[in-house]
Design a protein around this motif. Structure first.
Motif, PDB file in Angstrom:
ATOM      1  N   ILE A   1      39.586  44.475  41.198  1.00 56.02           N
ATOM      2  CA  ILE A   1      39.482  43.979  42.573  1.00 56.02           C
ATOM      3  C   ILE A   1      39.791  45.104  43.558  1.00 56.02           C
ATOM      4  O   ILE A   1      40.769  45.833  43.401  1.00 56.02           O
ATOM      5  CB  ILE A   1      40.393  42.738  42.747  1.00 56.02           C
ATOM      6  CG1 ILE A   1      40.283  42.147  44.144  1.00 56.02           C
ATOM      7  CG2 ILE A   1      41.825  42.985  42.404  1.00 56.02           C
ATOM      8  CD1 ILE A   1      40.844  40.730  44.217  1.00 56.02           C
TER       9      ILE A   1
ATOM     10  N   ALA B   1      37.984  33.022  44.169  1.00 57.48           N
ATOM     11  CA  ALA B   1      38.479  33.404  42.845  1.00 57.48           C
ATOM     12  C   ALA B   1      37.846  32.519  41.784  1.00 57.48           C
ATOM     13  O   ALA B   1      37.379  32.994  40.746  1.00 57.48           O
ATOM     14  CB  ALA B   1      39.999  33.264  42.807  1.00 57.48           C
TER      15      ALA B   1
ATOM     16  N   LEU C   1      39.682  41.637  35.299  1.00 59.99           N
ATOM     17  CA  LEU C   1      39.445  41.504  36.733  1.00 59.99           C
ATOM     18  C   LEU C   1      39.697  42.847  37.409  1.00 59.99           C
ATOM     19  O   LEU C   1      40.788  43.409  37.299  1.00 59.99           O
ATOM     20  CB  LEU C   1      40.411  40.454  37.307  1.00 59.99           C
ATOM     21  CG  LEU C   1      40.556  40.384  38.831  1.00 59.99           C
ATOM     22  CD1 LEU C   1      39.286  39.839  39.468  1.00 59.99           C
ATOM     23  CD2 LEU C   1      41.754  39.491  39.204  1.00 59.99           C
TER      24      LEU C   1
ATOM     25  N   THR D   1      43.354  47.279  40.253  1.00 59.03           N
ATOM     26  CA  THR D   1      43.263  47.011  41.695  1.00 59.03           C
ATOM     27  C   THR D   1      43.180  48.351  42.417  1.00 59.03           C
ATOM     28  O   THR D   1      43.730  49.354  41.957  1.00 59.03           O
ATOM     29  CB  THR D   1      44.496  46.252  42.221  1.00 59.03           C
ATOM     30  OG1 THR D   1      45.667  47.004  41.911  1.00 59.03           O
ATOM     31  CG2 THR D   1      44.618  44.871  41.619  1.00 59.03           C
TER      32      THR D   1
ATOM     33  N   ALA E   1      34.220  33.447  41.301  1.00 59.60           N
ATOM     34  CA  ALA E   1      34.037  34.751  40.643  1.00 59.60           C
ATOM     35  C   ALA E   1      34.153  34.618  39.131  1.00 59.60           C
ATOM     36  O   ALA E   1      33.369  35.221  38.386  1.00 59.60           O
ATOM     37  CB  ALA E   1      35.071  35.749  41.170  1.00 59.60           C
TER      38      ALA E   1
ATOM     39  N   PHE F   1      44.407  33.576  45.974  1.00 61.77           N
ATOM     40  CA  PHE F   1      43.405  34.090  45.035  1.00 61.77           C
ATOM     41  C   PHE F   1      43.909  33.965  43.597  1.00 61.77           C
ATOM     42  O   PHE F   1      43.199  33.481  42.711  1.00 61.77           O
ATOM     43  CB  PHE F   1      43.077  35.555  45.364  1.00 61.77           C
ATOM     44  CG  PHE F   1      41.979  36.125  44.512  1.00 61.77           C
ATOM     45  CD1 PHE F   1      40.653  36.022  44.908  1.00 61.77           C
ATOM     46  CD2 PHE F   1      42.264  36.755  43.303  1.00 61.77           C
ATOM     47  CE1 PHE F   1      39.624  36.542  44.117  1.00 61.77           C
ATOM     48  CE2 PHE F   1      41.242  37.275  42.516  1.00 61.77           C
ATOM     49  CZ  PHE F   1      39.934  37.167  42.919  1.00 61.77           C
TER      50      PHE F   1
ATOM     51  N   ILE G   1      35.031  41.935  44.067  1.00 66.72           N
ATOM     52  CA  ILE G   1      35.660  41.304  42.907  1.00 66.72           C
ATOM     53  C   ILE G   1      34.719  41.472  41.734  1.00 66.72           C
ATOM     54  O   ILE G   1      33.585  41.005  41.768  1.00 66.72           O
ATOM     55  CB  ILE G   1      35.895  39.802  43.173  1.00 66.72           C
ATOM     56  CG1 ILE G   1      36.803  39.622  44.393  1.00 66.72           C
ATOM     57  CG2 ILE G   1      36.501  39.119  41.956  1.00 66.72           C
ATOM     58  CD1 ILE G   1      36.524  38.361  45.147  1.00 66.72           C
TER      59      ILE G   1
END
Ligand SMILES: [Mg+2]
Length: 340
Positions: A100, A75, A98, A133, A78, A113, A140
């Motif tokens: 994911i 994490a 973000l 998500t 990223a 994470f 990611i």
């Protein structure tokens, strides 16, 4: 905990692992974020007199990280690689989104994470402002937003003949770590411990980027390898360069390796996330002062030349000797070639 896992839908995931942390951070963060997570879009308000810098990086399991990678470090990295792009432009972080994809809902993984991502987001005052998500192979994808005074963001296209070429920190350590993990090179556990953070936890040079706004003529972050990345500056600025191979800054760990490996890793190892930039020779004292203030080595490694078209745009010198085109090409090869 399969029974608990099953009860988590997409909304619960965002709520449990990402929204609370994002809300806490946003309450302390910049005025630029009018609305964060929770609506169809986040709302950013440009700071008067500034421009918004936007960058996106995607990490895919098996390609960019090992399957068993520590979720907290993953994490961190990223977000760090996105912040590094902002640093290279001299932009100050505003926030990030973000997206994911997860193969399964693993509560312990998600907890680690989200803890990792909010720790670095907090460190760099860069709150999470939105995201998505979905189920799928672990991927990611982060988009980071930053801000720089209008006209002051440092581009790749501004290098001029006669400029010095500089790089921050040391180069080649992430590559050395990868070589050790791949058993291409033997490092003791202690030696590996000394450098592995360079691969797993790169430090985005945000403070340096901001200080270079009025000094650097061109800049980028070293993600794919110093010389290969420098070529992007040469292409976009339409100039050539002389680089002093023996001057590349190497860590104590890398200096223990053979000269061939030192040069190869420092010249073309990826994942360093240092800043390579060009600047007028008149700025040397100012750059040394920044180096002292930030407690960060900044090393002059070459100079920009006119691109006459008659010679290779990138010439390498080792202790004063010009390397042949073949030697230069070998040093520019990616690490996968080197491994074979
Ligand atoms: Mg970059």
């Amino acid at each position: 905990m399969p029974s608990e896992s099953k009860s988590f839908g997409e909304f619960d995931l965002i709520q449990r692992f990402f929204k609370t942390g994002a809300d806490q951070m946003r309450s302390n963060s910049d005025q630029a974020i009018v609305l964060g997570i929770g609506d169809d879009c986040a709302l950013l308000k440009p700071i008067p007199g500034e421009e918004i810098a936007i960058t996106s990086d995607m990490l895919v399991e098996g390609r960019h990280f090992f399957t068993d990678a520590d979720p907290g470090l993953l994490a961190r990295k990223a977000l760090a690689v996105n912040l590094s792009d902002l640093a290279a432009m001299g932009a100050k972080p505003l926030g990030f989104t973000l997206a994911i994809a997860l193969p399964k809902v693993d509560i312990a993984w998600l907890e680690a994470f989200s803890k990792g991502i909010f720790a670095i987001a907090d460190q760099y005052s860069c709150p999470l402002i939105g995201g998505d998500t979905t189920a799928g192979p672990l991927t990611i994808s982060i988009t980071a937003f930053g801000s720089a005074p209008s006209g002051k963001a440092i581009r790749r296209s501004g290098a001029k003949a006669g400029d010095d070429i500089w790089v921050s920190g040391t180069v080649g350590d992430a590559r050395l770590t990868l070589a050790a993990l791949r058993h291409e090179i033997n490092l003791s556990t202690i030696e590996l411990k000394e450098i592995e953070h360079r691969m797993h936890a790169p430090v985005p040079r945000i403070d340096l980027g901001i200080k270079l706004r009025s000094i650097a003529s061109a800049a980028l972050d070293v993600s794919d390898g110093l010389l290969g990345d420098l070529k992007h500056i040469l292409n976009q600025s339409q100039v050539g360069a002389e680089v002093f191979l023996d001057q590349l800054p190497k860590s104590v760990s890398l200096q223990k390796q053979s000269e061939a490996i030192q040069n190869q890793f420092a010249a073309s190892g990826g994942d360093d996330y240092e800043i390579c930039f060009t600047a007028l020779a008149a700025h040397r004292d100012a750059i040394d002062a920044i180096s002292k203030e930030l407690h960060l080595p900044i090393t002059r490694i070459g100079r920009i030349t006119a691109n006459t078209g008659a010679t290779e745009t990138l010439q390498l010198l080792n202790n004063g000797d010009l390397l042949s085109d073949n030697q230069t090409a070998a040093l520019l090869k990616s690490f996968d070639h080197f491994a074979k």
